[in-house]
Scaffold this active site. Structure first.
Site: not given
Length: 402
Positions: A96, A125, A148, A174, A183, A272, A296, A299, A328-329, A331
């Site tokens: 999401p 989301s 949420y 979540t 942020r 999550k 997250h 974030r 997460g991360g 790539r």
């Protein structure tokens, strides 16, 4: 924006995505950075506070190296896996992403359609600009709804009922957002002003908008800042996008809420935001069918551990009683393979596909997913491993201090 306009938008390709211009996810990130104003790109790209966790999520993959089997011929490589009764073409799910429609008018509709074509599941989301019914209609594949409790149980219950009737197959709850993380890029760049400030408050930030005329034109043609179509306040209608940060502080998800959700949602619930074995066991006790190891995307709490680092602890705690996923991360396809070797059933892709969405809409998401699928297959062949199901920790060199 009409349905026909949305279809036309998600089919358009504003930039060439062909090699050698785009060969990895980082190339899509560069294209997204060139297309988006700084405020929108940094919202997508940034993390909380000093962004330590954001960086560590990516860096930690370097700590784990491969142990390949050489001189192995693999005529066919099977990338398929199964998550919550859904068959996936390779072990990935689209995570999401809030505010997707700011990145590209196609937003969640485009991403869901690209996920179906790639044989993957998509997660919508709560903080989304397209109606959940339209997103579900864009994909014949598995689509999950991320929740949420913004607006309270009454509002959430309405969205859950809509998701059930539309055919969403799982509910992702979540638990790591009692308040929005700090942020720091967002206030510096004028995110609050973009979403709901006065004209005078927007003035200092307008040059970055005019510097990206393609994005600005699509943003204005799409009607500007969208309403949150899936947070419908009784008597008021969809919530304004700018109201979310304040609303989150009154929408803390507790274990009691998970029990309440079990009573009104008949499908699987996925929790999550888990980073410890203790929370994983508690989620199991409350009836979770899946656990997502997630911080997250760096974030929320800066200084939280990288998800790959805590994945083995959570996998051990769950002990096969639920499916463990991780985000997460991620790539590269090799990142996906490492997570599977450490016990994840699949990974959730966030920024990896969102960069493609921001760069070129649906074709950009398709490009990102194809890059990662090819990466996974190439990695398995180089490991001498015939299938995703055969991956385990014997294919890795894991640091002793883990």
């Amino acid at each position: 924006m009409s349905r026909q306009e949305i279809r036309d938008t998600v089919r358009s390709t504003p930039r060439s995505l062909a090699s050698p211009r785009v060969i990895n996810i980082q190339d899509l990130r560069h294209l997204a950075q060139r297309r988006l104003p700084k405020v929108v790109f940094d919202y997508l790209d940034g993390g909380a506070e000093s962004e330590v966790t954001l960086r560590e999520n990516c860096r930690v993959f370097d700590d784990v190296t491969f142990r390949p089997r050489q001189a192995v011929a693999i005529p066919e490589c099977d990338l398929r896996t199964r998550v919550l009764s859904a068959d996936l073409a390779f072990p990935a799910i689209l995570a999401p992403i809030g505010y997707s429609r700011l990145m590209h008018p196609g937003g969640e509709v485009a991403a869901a359609a690209a996920a179906e074509e790639a044989g993957l599941a998509y997660t919508l989301s709560t903080i989304s600009g397209h109606k959940l019914e339209n997103v579900r209609a864009a994909s014949k594949g598995p689509v999950w709804y991320q929740l949420y409790l913004v607006g309270g149980r009454e509002v959430a219950g309405g969205a859950i009922d809509r998701a059930r009737r539309a055919g969403f197959s799982a509910l992702v709850v979540t638990i790591d957002t009692p308040v929005a993380g700090m942020r720091e890029r967002d206030p510096r760049n004028g995110m609050k002003e973009l979403l709901g400030g006065t004209l005078s408050s927007k003035l200092p930030f307008l040059p970055q908008m005019f510097a990206h005329p393609g994005w600005l034109a699509s943003f204005l043609l799409d009607g500007g800042v969208p309403k949150l179509e899936n947070i419908v306040i009784p008597g008021k209608g969809p919530m304004s996008l700018v109201d979310v940060t304040a609303a989150l502080s009154h929408a803390v998800v507790t274990w009691e809420d998970i029990r309440w959700l079990k009573g009104i949602w008949t499908g699987p619930i996925v929790v999550k935001g888990v980073l410890t074995g203790d929370d994983a066991r508690r989620a199991l006790d409350e009836g979770a069918a899946g656990i997502i190891v997630s911080n997250h995307g760096g974030r929320q709490l800066d200084g939280a551990p990288a998800t790959l680092r805590v994945l083995p602890e959570v996998v051990a705690a769950v002990n096969g009683q639920a499916e463990v996923l991780m985000d997460g991360g991620v790539r590269r396809g090799s990142d996906i393979v490492k997570a599977i070797c450490l016990g994840a059933r699949a990974v959730l892709l966030g920024r990896a596909y969102a960069f493609g969405l921001a760069a070129a809409g649906k074709p950009g998401v398709t490009c990102a997913l194809e890059i990662l699928r090819e990466d996974v297959e190439r990695t398995l062949r180089l490991l001498g491993c015939p299938s995703v199901s055969a991956l385990d920790s014997s294919y890795l060199n894991i640091p002793k201090h883990w």
